[in-house]
Design a protein around this motif. Structure first.
Motif, PDB file in Angstrom:
ATOM      1  N   TYR A 219      -0.208  -1.220  -0.462  1.00  0.00           N
ATOM      2  CA  TYR A 219      -0.021  -0.099   0.493  1.00  0.00           C
ATOM      3  C   TYR A 219       1.371   1.153   0.460  1.00  0.00           C
ATOM      4  O   TYR A 219       0.555   2.131  -1.301  1.00  0.00           O
ATOM      5  CB  TYR A 219      -1.227  -0.044   0.792  1.00  0.00           C
ATOM      6  CG  TYR A 219      -1.837   1.293   1.360  1.00  0.00           C
ATOM      7  CD1 TYR A 219      -2.964   1.160   0.643  1.00  0.00           C
ATOM      8  CD2 TYR A 219      -1.201   2.615   2.225  1.00  0.00           C
ATOM      9  CE1 TYR A 219      -4.011   2.484   0.665  1.00  0.00           C
ATOM     10  CE2 TYR A 219      -2.328   3.329   2.164  1.00  0.00           C
ATOM     11  CZ  TYR A 219      -3.389   3.022   1.583  1.00  0.00           C
ATOM     12  OH  TYR A 219      -3.891   4.955   1.509  1.00  0.00           O
ATOM     13  N   VAL A 220       1.740   0.867   1.249  1.00  0.00           N
ATOM     14  CA  VAL A 220       2.823   2.607   1.248  1.00  0.00           C
ATOM     15  C   VAL A 220       3.154   3.178  -0.287  1.00  0.00           C
ATOM     16  O   VAL A 220       3.448   3.875  -1.119  1.00  0.00           O
ATOM     17  CB  VAL A 220       3.480   2.575   2.312  1.00  0.00           C
ATOM     18  CG1 VAL A 220       4.695   3.530   2.414  1.00  0.00           C
ATOM     19  CG2 VAL A 220       2.187   2.289   3.795  1.00  0.00           C
ATOM     20  N   LEU A 221       4.379   2.106  -0.596  1.00  0.00           N
ATOM     21  CA  LEU A 221       4.705   1.953  -2.204  1.00  0.00           C
ATOM     22  C   LEU A 221       4.338   2.355  -3.118  1.00  0.00           C
ATOM     23  O   LEU A 221       4.305   3.534  -3.744  1.00  0.00           O
ATOM     24  CB  LEU A 221       5.397   0.575  -2.196  1.00  0.00           C
ATOM     25  CG  LEU A 221       6.665   0.936  -3.589  1.00  0.00           C
ATOM     26  CD1 LEU A 221       7.630   2.018  -3.635  1.00  0.00           C
ATOM     27  CD2 LEU A 221       7.225  -0.528  -3.721  1.00  0.00           C
ATOM     28  N   PRO A 222       3.601   1.983  -3.693  1.00  0.00           N
ATOM     29  CA  PRO A 222       2.540   2.527  -4.946  1.00  0.00           C
ATOM     30  C   PRO A 222       1.704   3.221  -4.145  1.00  0.00           C
ATOM     31  O   PRO A 222       1.545   4.713  -5.149  1.00  0.00           O
ATOM     32  CB  PRO A 222       1.485   1.212  -5.340  1.00  0.00           C
ATOM     33  CG  PRO A 222       1.944   0.078  -4.473  1.00  0.00           C
ATOM     34  CD  PRO A 222       2.744   0.804  -3.045  1.00  0.00           C
ATOM     35  N   SER A 229      -3.856   8.241 -10.902  1.00  0.00           N
ATOM     36  CA  SER A 229      -5.274   7.849 -10.214  1.00  0.00           C
ATOM     37  C   SER A 229      -4.844   6.374 -11.510  1.00  0.00           C
ATOM     38  O   SER A 229      -5.211   5.387 -10.654  1.00  0.00           O
ATOM     39  CB  SER A 229      -6.189   8.280 -10.402  1.00  0.00           C
ATOM     40  OG  SER A 229      -7.160   8.793 -11.149  1.00  0.00           O
ATOM     41  N   ASP A 230      -4.908   6.453 -12.168  1.00  0.00           N
ATOM     42  CA  ASP A 230      -4.416   5.694 -13.651  1.00  0.00           C
ATOM     43  C   ASP A 230      -3.688   4.541 -12.859  1.00  0.00           C
ATOM     44  O   ASP A 230      -3.677   3.560 -13.040  1.00  0.00           O
ATOM     45  CB  ASP A 230      -4.662   5.795 -14.654  1.00  0.00           C
ATOM     46  CG  ASP A 230      -5.595   6.560 -15.105  1.00  0.00           C
ATOM     47  OD1 ASP A 230      -7.034   6.171 -14.366  1.00  0.00           O
ATOM     48  OD2 ASP A 230      -5.426   6.946 -16.600  1.00  0.00           O
ATOM     49  N   GLN A 231      -3.287   5.219 -12.197  1.00  0.00           N
ATOM     50  CA  GLN A 231      -1.378   4.367 -11.843  1.00  0.00           C
ATOM     51  C   GLN A 231      -1.712   3.075 -10.193  1.00  0.00           C
ATOM     52  O   GLN A 231      -0.917   2.344 -10.156  1.00  0.00           O
ATOM     53  CB  GLN A 231      -0.001   4.892 -11.262  1.00  0.00           C
ATOM     54  CG  GLN A 231       0.425   5.811 -12.708  1.00  0.00           C
ATOM     55  CD  GLN A 231       1.984   6.263 -12.690  1.00  0.00           C
ATOM     56  OE1 GLN A 231       1.668   7.186 -11.381  1.00  0.00           O
ATOM     57  NE2 GLN A 231       2.367   6.467 -13.774  1.00  0.00           N
ATOM     58  N   TRP A 232      -2.690   3.589 -10.172  1.00  0.00           N
ATOM     59  CA  TRP A 232      -3.066   2.891  -8.791  1.00  0.00           C
ATOM     60  C   TRP A 232      -2.978   1.133  -8.700  1.00  0.00           C
ATOM     61  O   TRP A 232      -3.522   0.583 -10.283  1.00  0.00           O
ATOM     62  CB  TRP A 232      -4.775   3.708  -8.548  1.00  0.00           C
ATOM     63  CG  TRP A 232      -4.463   5.209  -7.706  1.00  0.00           C
ATOM     64  CD1 TRP A 232      -3.587   5.892  -7.147  1.00  0.00           C
ATOM     65  CD2 TRP A 232      -5.509   5.191  -6.706  1.00  0.00           C
ATOM     66  NE1 TRP A 232      -3.600   6.737  -6.670  1.00  0.00           N
ATOM     67  CE2 TRP A 232      -4.983   6.666  -6.274  1.00  0.00           C
ATOM     68  CE3 TRP A 232      -6.550   5.795  -6.937  1.00  0.00           C
ATOM     69  CZ2 TRP A 232      -5.734   7.893  -6.103  1.00  0.00           C
ATOM     70  CZ3 TRP A 232      -7.435   6.586  -6.558  1.00  0.00           C
ATOM     71  CH2 TRP A 232      -7.048   7.144  -6.178  1.00  0.00           C
ATOM     72  N   THR A 233      -3.033   0.512  -7.674  1.00  0.00           N
ATOM     73  CA  THR A 233      -3.152  -0.406  -7.476  1.00  0.00           C
ATOM     74  C   THR A 233      -4.654  -0.993  -6.658  1.00  0.00           C
ATOM     75  O   THR A 233      -4.912   0.223  -5.900  1.00  0.00           O
ATOM     76  CB  THR A 233      -2.120  -0.853  -6.637  1.00  0.00           C
ATOM     77  OG1 THR A 233      -1.376  -0.684  -5.848  1.00  0.00           O
ATOM     78  CG2 THR A 233      -0.773  -0.888  -7.892  1.00  0.00           C
ATOM     79  N   LEU A 234      -4.999  -2.150  -6.422  1.00  0.00           N
ATOM     80  CA  LEU A 234      -5.445  -2.757  -6.126  1.00  0.00           C
ATOM     81  C   LEU A 234      -6.016  -1.856  -4.875  1.00  0.00           C
ATOM     82  O   LEU A 234      -7.426  -1.363  -4.527  1.00  0.00           O
ATOM     83  CB  LEU A 234      -6.041  -4.132  -5.821  1.00  0.00           C
ATOM     84  CG  LEU A 234      -8.167  -4.782  -6.435  1.00  0.00           C
ATOM     85  CD1 LEU A 234      -8.738  -3.119  -6.885  1.00  0.00           C
ATOM     86  CD2 LEU A 234      -8.328  -5.615  -6.439  1.00  0.00           C
TER      87      LEU A 234
END
Length: 285
Positions: A219-222, A229-234
């Motif tokens: 969570y922290v690294l991404p 926002s298009d680079q977010w992970t789940l």
């Protein structure tokens, strides 16, 4: 080992013992499977009030369709890209680093192992500021990794836990096998890939499962690296959906189910090697 044997219930006979076992096992099933069943039902259900957790009136894929409209499947794809490349890099680094630590003797070996243990004890929140500074401009190279997939992948390429697990497992591989391969004319790389690595499949299964889970839950690294926002992970997307008042509980549960399934599939894929890796040390001696 059987569960009832562990609890000392196997020796108990009679109707009271049977009733006690039934009650205990039922409670265990409810505690562990209850939340999962509730997640499945409400993820595929059309609830009367989308803002509350309740039993659905009917079953449909509307929650997943709405989740797709919220770009959840894009975030899922981002997570797969990061996990796929990150886990591959992590396993490569782990097996080669473990081979050096298990088979080579050099000055400072103990210090290296100690430093790896230290990295496992430091919470990732402590290194947020220095990590963001390094990713903002890599020393010497001067490259900026913020806003790139490489910024999410490279920092997880080396994980102390995976390296230590592989190191301890490789130490148990008989040196005689390696010496026999060298006598037959095999070089170091050939010996590594044809003799040592095949015997380490259980350990590879262990670091594969744990590594997948660690990277998938990042969570922290991404959060540091993603600039759009298009680079977010789940995991980041789930936090965003949870704070969005327009998103119903059904959509959130559908996204949560999508986040849960890959971890289950990864465990099932590596289950045989994972269990062998956990129990291999118990049968030695």
């Amino acid at each position: 080992m059987r569960f009832d044997t562990t609890l000392g219930l196997e020796s108990k006979k009679g109707p009271l013992a049977v009733a006690l076992k039934t009650l205990l096992y039922t409670a265990i099933v409810v505690v562990f499977l209850g939340p999962l069943v509730g997640l499945l039902i409400n993820a595929f259900g059309a609830v009367p009030d989308p803002t509350r957790f309740s039993l659905p009136d009917s079953f449909s894929l509307d929650n997943f369709i709405q989740a797709g409209n919220r770009k959840v499947f894009l975030y899922l794809l981002n997570s797969f890209v990061v996990v796929g490349l990150g886990l591959l890099l992590q396993m490569l680094v782990s097996v080669f680093a473990a081979y050096a630590l298990a088979r080579k003797r050099f000055r400072g070996l103990t210090s290296v192992l100690l430093l790896m243990l230290v990295t496992m004890m430091i919470p990732e929140e402590v290194i947020v500021l220095p990590l963001s500074a390094v990713l903002g401009e890599l020393p010497v190279l001067g490259t900026r990794l913020i806003g790139t997939y490489a910024g999410m992948i490279l920092p997880i390429g080396a994980w102390g836990f995976s390296i230590l697990v592989m190191t301890e497992f490789m130490k148990e591989v008989p040196v005689e096998l390696e010496e026999a391969a060298r006598i037959d004319g095999a070089g170091e790389l050939r010996t590594f890939f044809t003799v040592i690595l095949p015997l380490c499949r259980p350990a590879i299964g262990v670091i594969g499962v744990f590594g997948f889970t660690m990277i998938w839950d990042q969570y922290v690294l991404p959060l540091i690296v993603a600039t759009d926002s298009d680079q977010w992970t789940l995991p980041i997307a789930l936090r965003s959906l949870r704070s969005d008042e327009e998103v119903g509980i059904g959509v959130l549960l559908a996204a949560s189910l999508l986040a849960l399934l890959p971890s289950i599939i990864a465990f099932l894929a590596f289950q045989k090697q994972f269990m062998r890796g956990l129990t291999s040390g118990a049968v030695k001696g």
